[in-house]
Design a protein around this motif. Structure first.
Motif, mmCIF file in Angstrom:
data_model
loop_
_atom_site.group_PDB
_atom_site.id
_atom_site.type_symbol
_atom_site.label_atom_id
_atom_site.label_comp_id
_atom_site.label_asym_id
_atom_site.label_seq_id
_atom_site.Cartn_x
_atom_site.Cartn_y
_atom_site.Cartn_z
ATOM 1 N N SER A 394 14.265 90.082 -120.434
ATOM 2 C CA SER A 394 12.803 90.187 -120.533
ATOM 3 C C SER A 394 12.088 89.800 -119.247
ATOM 4 O O SER A 394 10.901 90.089 -119.076
ATOM 5 C CB SER A 394 12.296 89.311 -121.682
ATOM 6 O OG SER A 394 12.636 87.953 -121.455
ATOM 7 N N ARG A 395 12.811 89.143 -118.329
ATOM 8 C CA ARG A 395 12.204 88.735 -117.060
ATOM 9 C C ARG A 395 12.273 89.834 -116.004
ATOM 10 O O ARG A 395 11.699 89.698 -114.926
ATOM 11 C CB ARG A 395 12.893 87.470 -116.547
ATOM 12 C CG ARG A 395 12.752 86.255 -117.474
ATOM 13 C CD ARG A 395 13.445 85.049 -116.885
ATOM 14 N NE ARG A 395 12.864 84.683 -115.605
ATOM 15 C CZ ARG A 395 13.578 84.217 -114.573
ATOM 16 N NH1 ARG A 395 14.897 84.116 -114.668
ATOM 17 N NH2 ARG A 395 12.980 83.878 -113.449
ATOM 18 N N ARG A 406 5.333 96.820 -112.646
ATOM 19 C CA ARG A 406 5.464 95.697 -113.586
ATOM 20 C C ARG A 406 4.875 96.035 -114.951
ATOM 21 O O ARG A 406 5.534 95.868 -115.991
ATOM 22 C CB ARG A 406 4.803 94.444 -113.026
ATOM 23 C CG ARG A 406 4.969 93.228 -113.942
ATOM 24 C CD ARG A 406 4.276 91.995 -113.390
ATOM 25 N NE ARG A 406 4.909 91.570 -112.141
ATOM 26 C CZ ARG A 406 4.294 91.516 -110.964
ATOM 27 N NH1 ARG A 406 3.015 91.889 -110.863
ATOM 28 N NH2 ARG A 406 4.936 91.107 -109.895
ATOM 29 N N ALA A 407 3.646 96.509 -114.980
ATOM 30 C CA ALA A 407 3.003 96.831 -116.254
ATOM 31 C C ALA A 407 3.739 97.964 -116.969
ATOM 32 O O ALA A 407 3.835 97.977 -118.205
ATOM 33 C CB ALA A 407 1.540 97.213 -116.019
ATOM 34 N N GLU A 416 4.722 95.547 -124.429
ATOM 35 C CA GLU A 416 3.519 94.752 -124.162
ATOM 36 C C GLU A 416 2.463 95.634 -123.521
ATOM 37 O O GLU A 416 2.724 96.330 -122.540
ATOM 38 C CB GLU A 416 3.833 93.573 -123.227
ATOM 39 C CG GLU A 416 4.763 92.535 -123.833
ATOM 40 C CD GLU A 416 5.002 91.368 -122.880
ATOM 41 O OE1 GLU A 416 4.359 91.352 -121.800
ATOM 42 O OE2 GLU A 416 5.821 90.493 -123.201
ATOM 43 N N GLN A 417 1.273 95.607 -124.054
ATOM 44 C CA GLN A 417 0.170 96.379 -123.505
ATOM 45 C C GLN A 417 -0.278 95.786 -122.172
ATOM 46 O O GLN A 417 -0.226 94.561 -121.993
ATOM 47 C CB GLN A 417 -1.012 96.411 -124.483
ATOM 48 C CG GLN A 417 -0.722 97.173 -125.757
ATOM 49 C CD GLN A 417 -0.380 98.634 -125.491
ATOM 50 O OE1 GLN A 417 -1.028 99.291 -124.664
ATOM 51 N NE2 GLN A 417 0.645 99.142 -126.193
ATOM 52 N N PRO A 418 -0.710 96.616 -121.218
ATOM 53 C CA PRO A 418 -1.120 96.095 -119.901
ATOM 54 C C PRO A 418 -2.356 95.223 -119.996
ATOM 55 O O PRO A 418 -3.255 95.466 -120.805
ATOM 56 C CB PRO A 418 -1.396 97.367 -119.095
ATOM 57 C CG PRO A 418 -1.686 98.419 -120.123
ATOM 58 C CD PRO A 418 -0.847 98.078 -121.307
ATOM 59 N N ALA A 419 -2.380 94.178 -119.167
ATOM 60 C CA ALA A 419 -3.549 93.304 -119.109
ATOM 61 C C ALA A 419 -4.669 94.007 -118.358
ATOM 62 O O ALA A 419 -4.471 95.055 -117.722
ATOM 63 C CB ALA A 419 -3.180 91.991 -118.412
ATOM 64 N N ALA A 439 14.290 101.659 -123.453
ATOM 65 C CA ALA A 439 12.842 101.971 -123.536
ATOM 66 C C ALA A 439 12.537 103.040 -124.564
ATOM 67 O O ALA A 439 11.381 103.408 -124.732
ATOM 68 C CB ALA A 439 12.348 102.417 -122.149
ATOM 69 N N ARG A 440 13.576 103.540 -125.231
ATOM 70 C CA ARG A 440 13.339 104.635 -126.177
ATOM 71 C C ARG A 440 12.854 104.084 -127.515
ATOM 72 O O ARG A 440 13.226 103.004 -127.925
ATOM 73 C CB ARG A 440 14.613 105.455 -126.362
ATOM 74 C CG ARG A 440 15.004 106.232 -125.112
ATOM 75 C CD ARG A 440 16.382 106.831 -125.223
ATOM 76 N NE ARG A 440 16.759 107.503 -123.971
ATOM 77 C CZ ARG A 440 17.993 107.907 -123.693
ATOM 78 N NH1 ARG A 440 18.960 107.702 -124.554
ATOM 79 N NH2 ARG A 440 18.247 108.491 -122.528
#
Length: 440
Positions: A394-395, A406-407, A416-419, A439-440
């Motif tokens: 996860s890192r 990164r996003a 995770e939705q982008p900030a 990622a699928r």
């Protein structure tokens, strides 16, 4: 099989060195294979290749987004398409393909170094060891780029050219005809492979012995030959001007002007050689070391020229390949050390030849030992970092690259939705969902 396993040492010391070398190559190979666990590592040029492959897999040809032609050749995307047809178009298979190409490249380089430079088995093995531990190889083996596949494809061709060069005419042409299809494949993978053409013609002629015999016959016709050479250069210049490479880089040359272009190229390419020699990218070093690295790079270039001069009476296919390749890279108007990747073991060979002319043997031997240890230590450190990144879990989005994707990784791998203010790259997201199983 490691490069050194082809030769059985006669002495006890030789057998110990042989076993150590085999063990070193085996451990390095295992470390490289561990990189197959990495998530798909996106880089700008790699995105281009993957988009071409994705378009071809969908039946739209090797295009970007199914409609735009890329400036990069379709050879490497074609490899990805083949993997896709086999159900293997995933990140681990891309890395495994690169590992295979790197192994083939080092293996063929060993024999090239033995034949062209007449190095001992130990010297050739050490250069191959340095090649396998170069940060260039460590970094690029995990990328979907054509550099390492080209290294693995081009070095066997060069080895065959050197073998053909020394053959009798009848056997020489049989070898050369067998090489031609592989040269075409090389050009399709990386356009710079056109520098194999002068090497091929030199081998077809019979190399230096034939050149020495026909030189007196050609001397009376030197002006006619000079005119023919000028015509060839003019025709080549016309092709260059109309090439995608020239059209892409022309605005940069015009904006900089002649003086700034020369200064920029000098700065960039001495930095590239400095990175190769110290085995570390400038981006990982303190800014205060920038000029020392450039000076070291300039020194390495000069030393290699001394090595080339030493070999001037034994010109072969490899030297022509290297000189033509260097001529292209030296005029490239950007900083990119990976352009030297396919030439790396041979550049090291010429640097060593130059050092042997400049430095006394009593001082050179211990210096090379210390340098080799430091180079390998930095290469091992690069492999350790890459392995840590491959198993980061996860890192990974936070540790990989400069943060551009990164996003995108966070959304694709962690959902995770982008900030606010973060941008998801649509091409990157699409490619991750297509080629990265996690990622699928």
């Amino acid at each position: 099989m490691s490069p050194v396993s082809a030769e059985i040492p006669a002495t006890q010391a030789g057998r110990i060195t042989h076993r150590l070398a085999v063990a070193a190559f085996a451990l390095i190979a295992l470390a490289y294979l561990a990189q197959c666990a990495t998530p798909l590592r996106l880089v700008n040029d790699g995105v281009d290749y993957l988009l071409q492959a994705s378009s071809a897999l969908d039946g739209h040809g090797f295009l970007l987004h199914g409609s735009v032609r890329s400036m990069r050749p379709a050879g490497y995307p074609a490899m990805i398409v083949v993997l896709g047809k086999l159900g293997l178009a995933t990140s681990w298979a891309f890395v495994a393909l690169n590992c295979l190409a790197l192994g083939i490249g080092c293996w063929a380089s060993y024999y090239i170094l033995r034949r062209s430079f007449e190095f001992s088995s130990t010297t050739a093995s050490v250069i191959c060891l340095l090649t396998s531990l170069s940060f260039l190889m460590v970094r690029n083996v995990t990328y979907t780029l054509s550099d390492i596949p080209y290294f693995g494809l081009s070095t066997p061709c060069l080895w065959m050219l050197l073998e053909a060069e020394a053959e009798l005419v009848s056997r020489r042409w049989k070898r050369l005809l067998a090489i031609l299809p592989f040269m075409v494949i090389n050009v399709e993978v990386r356009t710079i492979a056109i520098v194999m053409i002068p090497a091929f013609l030199w081998a077809a002629m019979g190399g230096m012995p034939v050149a020495k015999r026909i030189y007196p016959r050609l001397l009376p016709h030197r002006y006619l030959l000079l005119a023919a050479f000028v015509l060839v250069v003019a025709a080549s210049g016309d092709l260059l001007i109309h090439s995608r490479y020239w059209q892409f880089n022309l605005p940069t040359f015009l904006r900089r002007g002649i003086v700034r272009s020369v200064a920029s190229n000098l700065s960039d390419h001495t930095s590239e050689w400095g990175e190769m020699i110290i085995n570390a990218p400038l981006s990982r070093l303190p800014a205060v070391l920038t000029w020392p690295v450039r000076i070291l790079g300039a020194t390495a270039i000069i030393t290699s020229i001394v090595g080339i001069w030493k070999k001037r009476d034994r010109v072969d296919s490899l030297l022509l390949y290297l000189l033509c390749g260097a001529a292209i890279v030296f005029v490239y108007p950007w900083f990119d050390t990976r352009l030297w990747l396919p030439f790396f073991p041979f550049l090291m060979g010429y640097v060593l030849l130059g050092l042997r002319q400049i430095v006394p043997s009593w001082a050179l031997r211990p210096a090379i030992l210390v340098y080799t240890c430091c180079f390998c230590a930095l290469g091992i450190a690069a492999l350790v970092f890459s392995t840590r990144l491959s198993f980061a879990g996860s890192r990974f989005p936070d540790l990989f690259g400069d943060g551009h994707f990164r996003a995108t990784y966070r959304l694709a791998l962690l959902k995770e939705q982008p900030a606010t203010g973060e941008r998801v790259d649509p091409d990157g997201l699409y490619l991750l969902r297509r080629f990265e199983p996690r990622a699928r």
